[in-house]
Enzyme design. Structure first.
Site: not given
Length: 205
Positions: A27, A49, A57
């Site tokens: 990522y 988010e 995350w």
């Protein structure tokens, strides 16, 4: 190499935060900080988010494919059309974060995103209108990365004025970092100059 960078097993120096987790490294390397102008991807990131609130995350990233399947690829019109039955379906989906408030927020935000598309021509045109006019100095340490900025405060305020939820200044700044509106790769990270080049070559919507 600073304390805010990390040399991976592949020999590449990158920001410290992905560590050596393969999903997180991929990522960081291929997505974070690279400019995005696709409406569905921008909408997806704003939603995810929001789902991340109170979680890591990485937890969301590992569930991202499940989220995409559950939310119709985060197509704005598709999610905007979700009804009560869809919300109940999502609450029963163990592959995502089953939080009623966050699910309802995603559907609500899709409806307001549709209004932004009608007004600006695309969600991207609206979002990139909030790109900072000047690039700050490259971050050199963990403490030099802000949690929010005046720009993210202003964008969050405008989204809330338009009816959006789960879009506080910190959430919005994380979104701006990840979608390439700013380049917050640490100075010395191999991805920083790559993101700079992509941002320089980008045709803004």
């Amino acid at each position: 190499m600073s304390a805010a960078t990390f040399r991976g097993a592949d020999g590449r120096v990158r920001c410290w935060w992905p560590g050596d987790d393969a999903t997180y490294v991929a990522y960081h390397d291929a997505e974070w900080g690279r400019p995005v102008t696709d409406d569905n991807r921008l909408f997806e990131k704003l939603c995810l988010e929001g789902f991340q609130s109170g979680l890591s995350w990485l937890t969301i990233l590992r569930k991202r494919d499940n989220f995409r399947a559950a939310f119709g690829g985060f197509d704005i019109a598709t999610v905007a059309a979700f009804e009560t039955g869809d919300i109940e379906r999502l609450l029963g989906d163990a592959g995502i974060v089953r939080h009623r408030g966050k699910i309802v927020s995603a559907v609500n935000n899709a409806r307001w995103a549709s209004e932004i598309v009608d007004e600006f021509g695309s969600l991207a045109a609206y979002i990139w209108g909030w790109e900072p006019q000047s690039e700050p100095d490259p971050p050199t340490g963990k403490q030099s990365l802000p949690a929010a900025t005046p720009g993210s405060v202003a964008l969050a305020k405008d989204l809330k004025r338009r009816g959006w939820s789960f879009v506080g200044p910190t959430t919005v700044y994380a979104f701006m970092q990840s979608m390439g509106l700013v380049n917050d790769h640490i100075d010395g990270c191999f991805a920083r100059p790559e993101c700079e080049a992509e941002r320089a070559a980008l045709t803004r919507p």
